[in-house]
Design an enzyme around this catalytic site. Structure first.
Site, mmCIF file in Angstrom:
data_model
loop_
_atom_site.group_PDB
_atom_site.id
_atom_site.type_symbol
_atom_site.label_atom_id
_atom_site.label_comp_id
_atom_site.label_asym_id
_atom_site.label_seq_id
_atom_site.Cartn_x
_atom_site.Cartn_y
_atom_site.Cartn_z
ATOM 1 N N ARG A 103 6.026 5.841 82.913
ATOM 2 C CA ARG A 103 6.477 5.355 81.515
ATOM 3 C C ARG A 103 6.859 3.947 81.223
ATOM 4 N NH1 ARG A 103 8.449 11.499 79.915
ATOM 5 N NH2 ARG A 103 6.495 12.476 79.220
ATOM 6 N N ASP A 141 13.887 12.130 78.263
ATOM 7 C CA ASP A 141 12.668 12.248 77.925
ATOM 8 C C ASP A 141 12.461 11.592 76.546
ATOM 9 O OD1 ASP A 141 11.787 13.997 79.913
ATOM 10 O OD2 ASP A 141 12.578 15.634 78.854
ATOM 11 N N GLN A 199 15.610 19.905 86.879
ATOM 12 C CA GLN A 199 14.385 20.584 87.562
ATOM 13 C C GLN A 199 14.685 20.796 89.091
ATOM 14 O OE1 GLN A 199 10.911 18.471 86.810
ATOM 15 N NE2 GLN A 199 10.591 19.004 84.676
ATOM 16 N N LYS A 219 11.201 23.094 74.874
ATOM 17 C CA LYS A 219 10.358 23.271 75.886
ATOM 18 C C LYS A 219 11.072 23.652 77.021
ATOM 19 C CE LYS A 219 7.712 19.793 77.291
ATOM 20 N NZ LYS A 219 7.623 19.377 78.753
#
Ligand code: S3P
Length: 434
Positions: free
Chosen positions: A348, A317, A171, A25
């Protein structure tokens, strides 16, 4: 493709054979953004055709790039660094934090204004982390309390960037690196914890000269990216669900070919091996300036783990599915330094704690840590809070659960792994859309 909103998973037979995992991704997003900024025509193979990455394709098309999609192949006619055009509509980043954060770096330094927004999860995620460093260089981004929608007033005269990592985040780094491509002068990037370096690898793949060491990179802006075909390895974050499935379901033995094994993504493999997992990586080779390998996994008895520190960013992740592995491992696992999990597609730590308790596992958490006592999973009903990785983690838990696990709000699996349910079925898993 799973279009239903709820899944039910029963205890199933072991997984055997070869499983093909879709493209990475992170690299798929970057191939579309950087490919559109390159000069010339290129193709992308093993592109992740998922909702998140399709939002990136639409965004770059709105900015003028010509992109044709054929299943998992793309053909991109790059615009170069100077030909992006003003979008006529608001750019929709959907559920994708990566798209919003990376593209804002590009949009901040254009000769036009733009607005970027996202779905109900994304508009609640923190953007101060990119707005502050961009504004320090002269960018003008208007938001309500640093949340999307972001109204970006382009400024082509940003000052060079001097980035000193405060949060270990690829990011943020990539957002600023993308801005630096358009900046006159040299930008510096310092990371005390090195995060995934897919942006740097792809810049080099497109013959853009950067200097790099483990912790410091420098980028001189306004060079040219030369279009070159990209072949993307398969996503280790998606593979992780099947790696854990094979480990915890006795009698399993699977092969996962062509997985991207970038060293800043391999934490999940190292940690599972430490817990006693039989995982072998072999046939390592380089593809489009990234490392790729094949992975064999055989079911194993796992023991608990204590984790903290720099390794967390290399499996950020994969923590939800690691928590499932911890739930069936012998002993109590303690995982700390995971506050960033509170800022993902859902909180999460909270989503996993609630879900694990609902299926019979003893869990406790603090703001930045979790403790999980390994035991038998009893089954029950859990809410994924619309978070793809929570939904898939509990689907894997269902394979070894005494009674079935029902998972609500699972549509978002399509944001990262549209073939997940199909692959589960091919493997004989008892999974039902309800
Ligand atoms: C990503 C970086 C990570 C990761 C996300 C993808 C990327 O986010 O969680 O799924 O492609 O750069 P952070 O940079 O916020 O840690």
């Amino acid at each position: 493709m799973n279009s239903s909103n709820n899944l039910l998973v029963n205890k199933s037979n072991p997984f055997i054979g070869t499983i093909l995992i879709p493209g990475d991704k992170s690299i798929s997003h970057r191939s579309v953004i950087l490919g559109s900024l390159a000069n010339g025509q290129l193709s992308v193979k093993n592109f992740l055709n998922s909702e998140d990455c399709l939002c990136t394709v639409s965004a770059m098309q709105q900015l003028g790039a010509k992109i044709v999609i054929d299943n998992t192949s793309l053909s991109i006619e790059g615009l170069g660094l100077t030909q992006l055009k003003e979008p006529t509509n608001t750019i929709d980043a959907g559920n994708s934090g990566t798209l919003m954060r990376l593209l804002t770096g590009v949009l901040a330094i254009q000769n036009f204004n733009s607005t970027i927004t996202g779905d109900s999860s994304l508009i609640n995620r923190p953007m101060k982390r990119i707005i502050d460093p961009l504004q320090a260089c002269g960018a003008n981004i208007i938001s309500d309390n640093f949340k999307a929608p972001l109204n970006i007033n382009g400024n082509i005269n940003l000052k060079p960037i001097n980035y000193k990592q405060e949060i270990a985040s690829a990011q943020i780094k990539s957002c600023l690196m993308l801005a630096s491509l358009f900046i006159d002068g040299t930008s510096y990037f310092y990371e005390s914890v090195t995060t995934r370096d897919h942006t740097e690898n792809m810049l080099e793949h497109f013959n853009y000269k950067i200097t790099r060491s483990e912790n410091i990179s420098t980028i001189v802006g306004r060079q040219m990216l030369t279009a070159k075909d990209v072949i993307i390895g398969s996503d280790i974050s998606s593979a992780a669900f099947f790696i854990v499935a094979a480990l915890i379901s006795k009698g399993s033995k699977i092969t996962l070919p062509d997985i991207n094994i970038n060293k800043y993504r391999l934490g999940i493999i190292h940690v599972l091996q430490k817990m006693g997992a039989d995982i072998k990586i072999y046939n390592k080779r380089s593809e489009s300036n990234e490392l790729i390998g094949d992975i064999d996994v055989t079911s194993s008895n796992l023991s608990s783990i204590t984790l903290d520190g720099n390794i967390i960013s290399t499996l950020i992740d994969e923590l939800p599915i690691l928590f499932i592995a911890c739930s069936v491992a012998s002993g109590i696992s303690k995982i700390s330094g995971i506050e960033e999990l509170r800022h993902k597609e859902s909180d999460r730590i909270k989503s996993m704690e609630e879900g694990l308790k609902a299926v019979g596992i003893n869990v406790s958490s603090k703001h930045d840590s979790i403790e999980i006592e390994g035991n038998e999973i009893h089954g029950g009903k859990i809410n994924s809070f619309g978070d793809h990785r929570i939904a898939m983690s509990f689907a894997i838990a269902g394979l070894v659960s005494k009674k079935s696990i029902t998972i609500t709000n699972t549509k978002n699996i399509c944001t990262s792994f549209p073939t997940f349910v199909d692959i589960m079925r091919e493997q004989g898993a008892e999974i039902y859309e309800i």
